[in-house]
Design an enzyme around this catalytic site. Structure first.
Site, mmCIF file in Angstrom:
data_model
loop_
_atom_site.group_PDB
_atom_site.id
_atom_site.type_symbol
_atom_site.label_atom_id
_atom_site.label_comp_id
_atom_site.label_asym_id
_atom_site.label_seq_id
_atom_site.Cartn_x
_atom_site.Cartn_y
_atom_site.Cartn_z
ATOM 1 N N HIS A 99 38.900 41.684 49.337
ATOM 2 C CA HIS A 99 38.410 42.814 48.529
ATOM 3 C C HIS A 99 37.062 42.498 47.890
ATOM 4 O O HIS A 99 36.665 43.162 46.938
ATOM 5 C CB HIS A 99 39.449 43.188 47.474
ATOM 6 C CG HIS A 99 40.735 43.654 48.088
ATOM 7 N ND1 HIS A 99 40.830 44.835 48.789
ATOM 8 C CD2 HIS A 99 41.951 43.072 48.155
ATOM 9 C CE1 HIS A 99 42.072 44.964 49.251
ATOM 10 N NE2 HIS A 99 42.766 43.906 48.881
ATOM 11 N N LYS B 144 38.612 19.478 22.644
ATOM 12 C CA LYS B 144 40.059 19.501 22.885
ATOM 13 C C LYS B 144 40.756 20.580 22.073
ATOM 14 O O LYS B 144 41.780 21.097 22.470
ATOM 15 C CB LYS B 144 40.632 18.115 22.543
ATOM 16 C CG LYS B 144 42.077 17.912 22.919
ATOM 17 C CD LYS B 144 42.241 17.799 24.419
ATOM 18 C CE LYS B 144 43.680 17.803 24.851
ATOM 19 N NZ LYS B 144 43.792 18.275 26.247
ATOM 20 N N TRP C 15 30.885 20.583 17.429
ATOM 21 C CA TRP C 15 30.830 21.301 18.700
ATOM 22 C C TRP C 15 29.946 22.506 18.408
ATOM 23 O O TRP C 15 30.330 23.398 17.653
ATOM 24 C CB TRP C 15 32.235 21.729 19.115
ATOM 25 C CG TRP C 15 32.272 22.427 20.439
ATOM 26 C CD1 TRP C 15 32.373 21.853 21.663
ATOM 27 C CD2 TRP C 15 32.210 23.847 20.666
ATOM 28 N NE1 TRP C 15 32.359 22.818 22.639
ATOM 29 C CE2 TRP C 15 32.261 24.044 22.061
ATOM 30 C CE3 TRP C 15 32.095 24.956 19.836
ATOM 31 C CZ2 TRP C 15 32.214 25.310 22.634
ATOM 32 C CZ3 TRP C 15 32.053 26.221 20.410
ATOM 33 C CH2 TRP C 15 32.107 26.387 21.801
ATOM 34 N N CYS D 288 35.110 21.364 16.025
ATOM 35 C CA CYS D 288 34.526 20.582 14.947
ATOM 36 C C CYS D 288 35.620 19.879 14.158
ATOM 37 O O CYS D 288 36.662 20.459 13.870
ATOM 38 C CB CYS D 288 33.710 21.404 13.961
ATOM 39 S SG CYS D 288 32.389 22.320 14.731
ATOM 40 N N ARG E 259 37.737 17.028 18.654
ATOM 41 C CA ARG E 259 37.468 18.409 18.236
ATOM 42 C C ARG E 259 36.016 18.832 18.496
ATOM 43 O O ARG E 259 35.657 19.986 18.287
ATOM 44 C CB ARG E 259 37.768 18.576 16.743
ATOM 45 C CG ARG E 259 39.177 18.194 16.372
ATOM 46 C CD ARG E 259 39.393 18.347 14.894
ATOM 47 N NE ARG E 259 39.578 19.738 14.539
ATOM 48 C CZ ARG E 259 40.742 20.349 14.475
ATOM 49 N NH1 ARG E 259 41.845 19.685 14.754
ATOM 50 N NH2 ARG E 259 40.824 21.610 14.143
ATOM 51 N N GLU F 151 44.431 27.668 37.876
ATOM 52 C CA GLU F 151 44.414 26.391 37.154
ATOM 53 C C GLU F 151 43.624 25.343 37.939
ATOM 54 O O GLU F 151 42.861 24.566 37.360
ATOM 55 C CB GLU F 151 45.862 25.930 36.900
ATOM 56 C CG GLU F 151 46.013 24.542 36.307
ATOM 57 C CD GLU F 151 45.326 24.345 34.958
ATOM 58 O OE1 GLU F 151 44.874 25.327 34.351
ATOM 59 O OE2 GLU F 151 45.231 23.185 34.525
ATOM 60 N N LYS G 214 40.439 23.314 36.483
ATOM 61 C CA LYS G 214 40.419 21.846 36.388
ATOM 62 C C LYS G 214 39.199 21.286 37.102
ATOM 63 O O LYS G 214 38.510 20.426 36.579
ATOM 64 C CB LYS G 214 41.716 21.315 37.006
ATOM 65 C CG LYS G 214 42.296 20.129 36.379
ATOM 66 C CD LYS G 214 43.186 20.360 35.176
ATOM 67 C CE LYS G 214 42.575 21.101 34.035
ATOM 68 N NZ LYS G 214 43.485 21.592 33.061
ATOM 69 N N GLU H 176 35.880 22.219 35.151
ATOM 70 C CA GLU H 176 35.618 21.622 33.838
ATOM 71 C C GLU H 176 35.275 20.142 33.907
ATOM 72 O O GLU H 176 34.509 19.663 33.089
ATOM 73 C CB GLU H 176 36.720 21.924 32.813
ATOM 74 C CG GLU H 176 38.047 21.327 33.055
ATOM 75 C CD GLU H 176 39.084 21.780 32.038
ATOM 76 O OE1 GLU H 176 38.759 21.975 30.867
ATOM 77 O OE2 GLU H 176 40.257 21.912 32.434
ATOM 78 N N ASN I 207 33.656 24.550 9.760
ATOM 79 C CA ASN I 207 34.286 24.817 11.049
ATOM 80 C C ASN I 207 34.521 26.323 11.121
ATOM 81 O O ASN I 207 35.216 26.873 10.267
ATOM 82 C CB ASN I 207 35.620 24.050 11.117
ATOM 83 C CG ASN I 207 36.260 24.135 12.476
ATOM 84 O OD1 ASN I 207 35.689 24.696 13.409
ATOM 85 N ND2 ASN I 207 37.439 23.583 12.604
ATOM 86 N N GLY I 208 33.908 26.973 12.088
ATOM 87 C CA GLY I 208 34.064 28.421 12.192
ATOM 88 C C GLY I 208 32.717 29.055 12.464
ATOM 89 O O GLY I 208 31.758 28.365 12.824
HETATM 90 C C1 F6R Z 1 41.686 23.168 30.148
HETATM 91 C C2 F6R Z 1 42.143 23.224 28.780
HETATM 92 C C3 F6R Z 1 41.913 24.473 28.029
HETATM 93 C C4 F6R Z 1 43.053 24.699 27.037
HETATM 94 C C5 F6R Z 1 42.733 25.881 26.128
HETATM 95 C C6 F6R Z 1 43.871 26.152 25.167
HETATM 96 O O1 F6R Z 1 42.004 21.948 30.750
HETATM 97 O O2 F6R Z 1 42.640 22.271 28.249
HETATM 98 O O3 F6R Z 1 41.772 25.565 28.862
HETATM 99 O O4 F6R Z 1 44.227 24.923 27.736
HETATM 100 O O5 F6R Z 1 41.575 25.595 25.406
HETATM 101 O O6 F6R Z 1 44.157 25.045 24.394
HETATM 102 P P1 F6R Z 1 45.578 24.850 23.751
HETATM 103 O O7 F6R Z 1 46.551 24.662 24.846
HETATM 104 O O8 F6R Z 1 45.428 23.644 22.878
HETATM 105 O O9 F6R Z 1 45.854 26.112 22.968
#
Ligand code: F6R
Length: 587
Positions: A488, A582, A71, A2, A28, A465, A469, A472, A97-98
Site C-alpha cells: 500500500h 532511559k 537531556w 534529566c 536520565r 519493536e 531497536k 536506536e 526537569n520539564g
Molecule cells: C526503547 C525504549 C523506549 C521506552 C519508552 C518508554 O528501547 O526503551 O522506547 O520503552 O521510552 O519507557 P518506559 O517503559 O520506561 O515507560
C-alpha cells in the site's frame, strides 16, 4: 528526563556528594551536567558538556549543593545551556526537569525589566523570575511559590539561594524525593541515588513545595499553607548493576532474559490470576505505553484476541489523552512502563483517575511514580535495566502478558510450560555458534542505508519493536510495518539490495508473510528470514524454533542481538545512544 540531585547538611563536601549522586542518575540524561555550591553569600558553579561517568568536579568545600545531568530540550548541548542556571546577581541557582511552555513570553517580560540572559534554555527564566519576585518584600519561599505559579507545563525545580542557605524544591509532573538523614537532607529525581545514605523519605506530591535548611518545611503551593511532614521509611533493596564479564549493559541484559522469563513462569500465578479477574470485571480494558512498552501492549491486544477471545485496546500513551472520552468508573487502564516514570504515561493515567477508572501498573521499578499511583501493580522483577534500549523489561512484559491471556481462560499451567520453552530457546539462540551467525548478518546490515521489517499478527508488533531497536542503537533508518501494508505504499522504496527482515513464525501468518517476502524479492530486496525452518525465499536465515504461542518472545531476542552487534560494528555505544535517555520525564 534529566537527573536532579541536591544536598544540604552537616558535611562540607556537598559538591562530591552531588557528583556521586548524579552519576547514579546519568541514565536520565547524559549530554551535559553541572553542580552549584554555596560559597559565602554567592554560588560557585562547575558545568560540563558530555557524560558525567568519567569526569571530575572542581568546586570549593560547601555544605549545600544542587546538581543536574541534562537531556537537552530547549537549547543545544553547550556549557551555557547546561544547568544550574543563575540569576543576574549569581545568588540563585536553579536545576529543572520539564518544559516551561510559556518561557518566551516570560523571558521577554524579564528582559524588559533589565534581566540578562546567557543561555537559550527555558529554565533560565526561573532564577530571573525568582530574583524579580525577591525585589518586593517577599521572602525566598514566597518568591519561589509566586514564580512557580507563573510557569506553564509540567516542571520539577530545585533552587539554591545562597543568602538564606536554603534549598527549595517544587514540582508538578516529574518526580522528586527528599531523603531525611541525621542533620542533613538529600533531594533527587530518584531515591536510588541516595538510598545508601537514608531510607527515610518524602515523595513530593504535585504542587507541594519543600524548604530544606536546618530543618524541613512542607507547603501547599495553591494555598500557601504549611503541611505536616510525614516521612515514610522504605524497606526496598536497590540492586546496583555491574557489567560483570560483558562489554556493555545491553548485551548483559540480553543474556539475562532466560532468567527473567523463568522467574515470571514460576512466581507470578497469583498476581496474574488477580489481574485477569479485574479485566473480566471491567467494562473496557486499555493498555497504554510508550515506545517499546507500547509494542508490548500491542502484542497483548493480539494475544487477548487470539487466546482469550477478548478485546483489549492498546494506545500510544501520549495519544491516550485524545482517546479518553469514553473512560469511566468501570474502565481499566493498564500502564506498561519499565521505568514507571514516563510522563507520557503518567499524564493520561492522572486523567483516567479523574474519570474514576482503575489503574494497573506493570513496571520494573519499585516505588516509581506509576507504581505508586496504581490501584493494582505487577512488578516485572527483571533487575535494573541500565542500557537505554529496553530488552529484558520488554521480554518480561511479553511474558507477563502471555501468562495473563492464559489466565483469562484458566490455563496458566500451559503458559508456564510455554515460557519455560521460550527461555530454553533463547538460551539456544544465545549460544556462541548461533550468535556468531547473527553477528554476520549484523555486518551486512550495518552498512545498509535503510532497512525494513515486516510481520503479521502477533509478529507485527515484533516488526515495530525490531525497527525501533535497530534504529536506536545503530542509527540505521529502519521501518517496521505489517506485511500486508507494504504493497500500500512502502514497496515503492524496495530496490536491488534493500534488506528486509521477515518474521515468519509457524503460525496463521506464515503463508501470507512468505508471499510478501516473495513480492519483495521480485523487486530486488534481500530477505533476512526469522523462522523455524529455512525457506527458498530467504537470503539469510536466522532460526527461532517453533514454540507455538511463545515464538514471538524468542524471535525478538534474535533482533536485539542483531541491533547490538550492528552498534558494535559501527563503533557506537549501544548503552547510551545519542539523544536518548532511559527515563523520559518530559512531554
Ligand atoms: C526503547 C525504549 C523506549 C521506552 C519508552 C518508554 O528501547 O526503551 O522506547 O520503552 O521510552 O519507557 P518506559 O517503559 O520506561 O515507560
Amino acid at each position: 528526563m534529566c537527573g536532579i540531585f541536591a544536598y544540604i547538611g552537616n558535611k562540607n563536601d556537598a559538591a562530591n556528594i552531588a557528583f556521586e549522586g548524579l552519576k547514579i542518575l546519568e541514565y536520565r540524561g547524559y549530554d551535559s551536567w553541572g553542580i552549584a555550591v554555596k560559597k559565602g553569600k554567592n554560588l560557585a558553579v562547575d558545568k560540563h558538556v558530555g557524560k558525567i561517568g568519567g569526569a571530575s568536579v572542581n568546586l570549593p568545600k560547601s555544605n549545600l549543593a544542587i546538581g543536574h545531568t541534562r537531556w537537552a530540550t530547549h537549547g543545544g548541548v553547550t556549557v551555557a545551556n547546561s544547568h544550574p542556571h543563575l540569576d543576574c546577581r549569581k545568588e540563585i541557582a536553579v536545576v529543572h526537569n520539564g518544559i516551561v511552555e510559556n518561557f518566551e513570553q516570560l523571558k521577554e517580560e524579564l528582559i524588559k525589566k533589565g534581566h540578562k540572559f546567557v543561555s537559550e534554555t527555558d529554565t533560565e527564566v526561573i532564577p530571573h523570575l525568582i530574583e524579580e519576585n525577591l525585589k518586593g518584600s517577599s521572602g525566598f519561599a514566597t518568591s519561589v511559590r509566586k514564580s512557580f505559579n507563573k510557569l506553564k507545563g509540567l516542571n520539577a525545580i530545585v533552587i539554591a539561594y545562597a543568602p538564606s542557605s536554603e534549598i527549595i524544591a517544587v514540582k508538578n509532573g516529574s518526580p522528586l524525593v527528599v531523603g531525611l538523614g541525621k542533620d542533613e537532607f538529600y533531594l533527587a529525581s530518584d531515591i536510588s541515588s541516595f538510598i545508601e545514605k537514608t531510607k527515610k523519605v518524602i515523595f513530593l506530591k504535585d504542587y507541594e513545595m519543600v524548604i530544606l535548611g536546618k530543618d524541613i518545611e512542607l507547603i501547599s503551593v495553591p494555598s500557601g499553607k504549611q503541611l505536616e511532614v510525614v516521612p515514610e521509611t522504605v524497606t526496598w533493596k536497590f540492586e546496583l548493576s555491574s557489567m560483570g564479564k560483558f562489554p556493555h549493559f545491553m548485551i548483559k541484559e540480553i543474556y539475562e532474559q532466560p532468567l527473567v522469563i523463568r522467574n515470571i513462569a514460576e512466581n507470578y500465578e497469583d498476581e496474574i490470576n488477580a489481574l485477569s479477574k479485574l479485566i473480566k470485571k471491567a467494562r473496557g480494558t486499555y493498555f497504554i505505553g510508550a515506545g517499546t512498552a507500547f509494542h508490548a501492549g500491542l502484542t497483548g491486544t493480539y494475544l487477548f484476541s487470539k487466546i482469550a477471545e477478548t478485546h483489549v485496546n492498546t494506545a500510544v500513551a501520549s495519544e491516550f489523552n485524545y482517546l479518553e472520552h469514553f473512560l469511566n468508573k468501570e474502565s481499566l487502564v493498564i500502564a506498561l512502563s519499565q521505568s514507571g516514570e514516563t510522563i507520557d504515561v503518567i499524564e493520561p493515567l492522572n486523567r483516567a483517575k479523574v474519570r474514576g477508572s482503575k489503574i494497573v501498573a506493570i513496571t520494573n521499578v519499585l516505588g516509581s511514580s506509576i507504581y505508586r499511583m496504581a490501584d493494582f501493580k505487577i512488578l516485572l522483577n527483571a533487575g535494573p535495566e541500565k542500557a537505554v534500549a529496553s530488552t529484558k523489561a520488554y521480554i518480561a512484559k511479553l511474558s507477563v502478558l502471555l501468562m495473563l491471556v492464559f489466565a483469562m481462560v484458566e490455563k496458566t499451567a500451559d503458559a508456564k510450560k510455554l515460557l519455560l520453552l521460550a527461555a530454553d530457546e533463547i538460551d539456544r539462540i544465545l549460544e556462541k555458534k548461533n550468535s556468531a551467525q547473527i553477528k554476520q548478518v549484523a555486518k551486512f546490515l550495518s552498512i545498509a542505508s535503510n532497512i525494513y521489517v515486516i510481520g503479521r499478527g502477533v509478529s507485527y508488533p515484533s516488526a515495530l519493536e525490531a525497527a525501533l531497536k535497530i534504529k536506536e542503537v545503530s542509527y540505521v533508518p529502519t521501518e517496521g510495518l505489517a506485511g500486508g501494508e507494504l504493497k500500500h505504499g512502502t514497496i515503492a522504496l524496495i530496490s536491488k539490495g534493500t534488506p528486509v527482515i521477515v518474521f515468519a513464525p509457524n503460525d496463521d501468518s506464515f503463508e501470507s508473510i512468505i508471499s510478501n517476502a516473495i513480492e519483495i524479492k521480485s523487486r530486488g530486496g534481500i530477505i533476512i528470514g526469522i523462522a523455524d525452518k529455512n525457506q527458498p525465499v530467504f537470503d539469510y536465515f536466522l532460526q527461532v524454533k517453533d514454540i507455538k504461542e511463545a515464538s514471538y518472545i524468542a524471535q525478538i531476542v534474535a533482533i536485539q542481538l542483531l541491533a547490538y552487534y550492528m552498534a558494535v560494528d559501527l563503533n557506537l555505544d549501544p548503552d547510551k545512544p545519542r539523544n536518548l535517555a532511559k527515563s523520559v520525564t518530559v512531554k
